[in-house]
Each structure stands twice: as C-alpha cells, then as structure tokens.
Design an enzyme around this catalytic site. Structure first.
Site, PDB file in Angstrom:
ATOM      1  N   CYS A   9       0.797  -1.219   0.000  1.00 22.65           N
ATOM      2  CA  CYS A   9       0.000   0.000   0.000  1.00 22.65           C
ATOM      3  C   CYS A   9       0.833   1.275   0.000  1.00 22.65           C
ATOM      4  O   CYS A   9       2.006   1.248   0.347  1.00 22.65           O
ATOM      5  CB  CYS A   9      -0.857   0.063   1.256  1.00 22.65           C
ATOM      6  N   CYS A 406       8.185 -12.951   2.595  1.00 23.44           N
ATOM      7  CA  CYS A 406       8.068 -11.698   3.340  1.00 23.44           C
ATOM      8  C   CYS A 406       6.813 -11.760   4.209  1.00 23.44           C
ATOM      9  O   CYS A 406       5.768 -12.200   3.749  1.00 23.44           O
ATOM     10  CB  CYS A 406       7.966 -10.514   2.382  1.00 23.44           C
TER      11      CYS A 406
HETATM   12  S1  SF4 Z   1      11.302  -9.651   4.323  1.00 24.94           S
HETATM   13 FE1  SF4 Z   1      12.265  -8.646   2.553  1.00 24.94          FE
HETATM   14  S2  SF4 Z   1      10.604  -7.636   1.442  1.00 24.94           S
HETATM   15 FE2  SF4 Z   1       9.841  -8.161   3.489  1.00 24.94          FE
HETATM   16  S3  SF4 Z   1      10.171  -6.336   4.740  1.00 24.94           S
HETATM   17 FE3  SF4 Z   1      11.965  -7.638   5.013  1.00 24.94          FE
HETATM   18  S4  SF4 Z   1      13.414  -6.965   3.424  1.00 24.94           S
HETATM   19 FE4  SF4 Z   1      11.408  -6.143   2.894  1.00 24.94          FE
END
Ligand code: SF4
Length: 501
Positions: A9, A406
């Site tokens: 978003c 993620c």
């Molecule tokens: S897991 Fe990867 S895409 Fe998700 S917030 Fe962390 S760095 Fe960003």
C-alpha cells in the site's frame, strides 16, 4: 522486473490548519504513489465530525478540471487520508477487494476512527479472534480492519490516543505505518516499533498544511517540504504549532525494508539523506566491482526499465561499457498485460517493453535488473534476447538472492513461489538459461544504502526476521516445505492450520 511482484500500500494524509479543502493534496499524494498499489484506491475526508468516503478499484483516476467542484462537494473538509492498495492479506476476488479498499473505518460506543495503513500483520489469527470477541459481527477483509478495530478497542478502554497507540505497538506484531483521524478530528500517524515500512512527514511552504506520506514523492508533488521520516515506535500528532513527536516504544531495533531500495520505492524518493536512484546507481557500480571477469567479456549494458535504469548507469560509469538504451517501456501501457492470441509466448513482455533486436544481435549483453522472485519473467527475457541473436546474456541483479518469504507487506508470502528458496545461483542460471546470474552481495548492498545492517530488515535474503512470530513461522514452514509440504496460502494466514494438521 517480476510482473507478479507487488507491494501492499501507499499512504497519504493531510490537514489544512486554515480549514481549506484538503482533497486536492490527498488526490495528488496518491497519484504520486500509485506504484505502491493499483488494485484499489480510496479517499476519506473529515468535516464537522463526519467522515466522507470514496473507494474504487484500479488506479487513481484522472479528474477533469470542470469536475473539481463536484469532488469538493463529495469529499469536503480540511483533514483527509487516502490509500492505494495491493492486497497482501485477505481474499482477492472482486467483491473482497472492494470491501478491503482503504481507508477503513470503525465505530463503537460513540467513538469513531478512520485509518489508512501500509504493512502487514503477522499475528493475524490471534488478533482476528480478539477482534471478533470485542466486535461481534466483525468481518475481516484486510489487515487494515484489524489495526483500525484494535486501535478503537484500545481507545474505548484508555480514552486517550497515546495509550491506545502504545498498546497497539506492543500487541500487534508486524509492519504498520498508519495515518488516521479520530471522531474529534485528531489527525495522527504512527509506525510499528521496528519501522519496517516508510512514512514521512512534511509541510507546505506557508506552514498552513501538514502531511504524512509513504514516500517523499507524495510530498514533492504537492510542493511540500520534507521534515522527517517517522521513527520506529513514534506517534505524531498535529496541532496549530505543527508536529508533535512522541516515542512510545523504544526497546527494539530498527528494521527498515531493504527491498524498498531495490525495487518498490520511486527513484526520486528518499528515506534518509540519499535519493533512491543514487543508491541504485551505487548498486550497479558494486556489481561491476564484484564481477570484473564477466565485465571484461561484455560488449554492452541493457537495462530493463525502469528499476534497472539507475543500476545500468552505475554499471556504465564503473565499467566504461556502453549502456545501449535499446529497451524502452511502452509509456501508456500501464495495466497488467494480457495476451489476445496465444501464438507468441513473448507477448506479455512485448506489451510492456520494446527491445530493439538489431542492437543486441551478436553482442555479449549485461542485463541489469532489480530482483528475481519466481524467475519466470527473467527466463522469458533471456530466451527473447537469445532469439534476437544475443551471443551471451549475463544478468546483474541488484537485490541479493531472495530465499525466504516476506511477512511484512510484500506479495511473496510462500517459499514455493521463490526460485531462490531451494535453488543455488548456479541452478538458477541454468533454469533461467542465462550465461551467468550475478547477485549483488548482501554486504555491498547494505553499504550502498547508507544504513547499518542492524537498521534493515533483511528477512527475505537471510531468513533472519526482525520479529519473533515471523521467525518462528518461517523456520517451521521452511522445514515442512523442504520435506515436500505444499503451501496452500500466505504463511502468516495458514500457519496455525498447518500446525494443527
Ligand atoms: S522480508 Fe524482505 S521484502 Fe519483506 S520487509 Fe523484510 S526486506 Fe522487505
């Protein structure tokens, strides 16, 4: 340049202290941030204790000058929030998308609240149960609903915004950057204790208007000056004296999303002192330093617009190789490409990008791109370049290999969808059909951002997540995945079901 990869978003909110209509600022703030979510958009304004809402699917539409008065009538008031959304929580059928469009509202015992949110809740299942108890008849459409209802429930108990937000920060696990309005016209914004998603604050030249925006591009388009990036665990309110900053939770480490630098953010936005495009140029220079043998064998650089362009300039500057501007985006094709005839398997790429065949014929091409998620699009691009006569295809990828999902608002929520989750770079090179796939190292990536390692979330490239429940789900589900379990949905939404099975 993965077609399927989307962010959750974009948030924008503003207050005009001279009580002038705020809608135009919200409108332009969202237009500048439509890249952060294009499935739906919404505006909400506050006028004399009432919320006025407009929500629709798709991109923020163009407004004709002669329709402006109509819009002012529809969305009156001097305070407003807006949101552009791509869903990473809840269902994705059209009916659910409409229901899940933000900003969302909630009311109880005469109290009312509206919020616009960017991020993702990890302890969804627990919060859903809690909310259903507190609000009988509650129907979950998206995580913004959970945040809004949780905040309202706490506000009902505590009766003051500071305590209510503090409890949310302590009890909600995940990424949340929120802008909101209370029934009494209190305008506020806050971030989770790790500060995973961006949200900045700024003001108009005459200090009559104050705004919150996911990216600085949302402030720039309105001619506003950026004041600061909201800190993890910070609540900001606005009064006639301007911003009031209160740090409500301070015992956790910062974990800003590393992927914002490589892919999501606009190149002309900034989260600290450097612009995103400057960081991406440095990514390109790093890739040359780390792959000098390949660079010696290259004839030209080709970027996959647009996120590959900035890195391509860096590769060009560091290597001296010609950056052949032989791939261009079809400027007005902004929607998701579909194929009318099934004859041409490269059609989806052709609909978006025009690569000039004579320029790559017989050449050893270094292609710069931001990331590889599933690998399908990259494979088709490599095939296309070979078909055009490229002698060698080397891929320079600015974001290190993605090996885990993620949990914080990016649409890659399972191990199964990630080519890097169980394939080595060598195997990926073979599957994609390239001559080499060169990922930037994590160390160089971090250095280029200007942040320290312990200020970034690197979850998807290290499988070390900043929040405890995300780490637990990631570890357990990875074990199951490697044992052959087929993931049936986003890990944070199915984890409990799988545990019980
Ligand atoms: S897991 Fe990867 S895409 Fe998700 S917030 Fe962390 S760095 Fe960003």
């Amino acid at each position: 340049m993965e077609e399927q990869l989307k962010i959750a978003c974009g948030v924008f909110g503003a207050i005009d202290l001279q009580k002038q209509p705020v809608f135009p600022y919200i409108y332009w703030g969202l237009r500048a941030q439509n890249h952060r979510g294009h499935q739906s958009h919404g505006f909400l304004t506050y006028n004399n204790g009432k919320f006025h809402v407009y929500r629709r699917l798709d991109l923020v539409q163009k407004i004709k000058t002669n329709a402006l008065q109509e819009w002012f009538g529809r969305l009156p008031g001097h305070i407003g929030i807006g949101n552009v959304r791509y869903t990473t929580s809840g269902k994705t059928d059209e009916k659910s998308l409409i229901k899940g469009t933000q900003p969302v509202t909630a009311s109880k015992n005469g109290l009312k609240l509206a919020v616009s949110f960017n991020g993702n809740v990890v302890n969804t299942l627990q919060l859903k149960k809690e909310t259903m108890k507190e609000f009988p008849g509650f129907s979950y459409e998206c995580d913004a609903d959970l945040i809004c209802h949780k905040l309202l429930a706490e506000l009902t108990k505590a009766k003051d915004l500071v305590s209510a937000v503090k409890t949310c920060m302590q009890e909600i696990e995940g990424a949340f950057s929120v802008a909101g309005i209370t029934k009494d016209g209190e305008f506020f914004a806050f971030k989770d204790p790790y500060g995973i998603r961006p949200l900045c604050a700024g003001h108009s030249e005459d200090y009559s208007t104050y705004a919150f925006s996911s990216e600085t591009a949302g402030l720039d388009i309105n001619g506003f000056e950026r004041d600061f990036e909201i800190k993890p665990g910070e609540l900001i309110t606005v009064s006639k004296d301007g911003f009031k900053r209160e740090k409500l939770v301070n015992d956790r480490r910062k974990a800003f999303c590393a992927f914002e630098f490589a892919y999501f953010a606009r190149p002309d936005s900034r989260f600290d002192e450097k612009y995103v495009y400057e960081i991406r140029e440095e990514f390109g220079r790093n890739l040359v330093r780390e792959n000098s043998d390949i660079v010696k064998n290259g004839d030209m650089i080709l970027s996959l617009p647009e996120t590959g362009n900035d890195a391509a300039l860096g590769v060009h500057e560091e290597s001296g190789l010609r950056w052949e501007r032989a791939s261009r985006r079809h400027r007005y094709v902004t929607e998701r490409a579909f194929i009318l005839l099934n004859r041409e398997r490269y059609s989806t790429i052709d609909k978006k990008i025009n690569i000039l065949a004579p320029k790559v014929k017989g050449k050893r091409v270094i292609v710069t791109d931001d990331s590889i998620v599933r690998g399908d699009t990259t494979r088709v691009i490599v095939e296309k370049l070979r078909k055009m006569g490229a002698k060698k295809v080397y891929l320079f990828i600015t974001f290190p290999r993605i090996i885990g999902p993620c949990f914080y608002g990016i649409d890659m929520a399972t191990y199964g969808q990630l080519i890097g989750s169980k394939r080595s770079p060598k195997e990926i090179t073979r599957i994609i059909g390239a001559d080499a796939v060169c990922y930037q190292s994590i160390k160089s990536f971090i250095k280029a951002t200007g942040f320290n390692r312990d200020q970034l979330c690197l979850g998807c490239i290290t499988c070390k997540y900043p929040t405890p429940l995300a780490q637990k789900i990631a570890d357990e589900m990875k074990k199951k995945f490697l044992e052959g379990y087929e993931e049936t949905g986003r890990l944070y939404e199915i984890a409990e079901t799988v545990e019980k099975a």
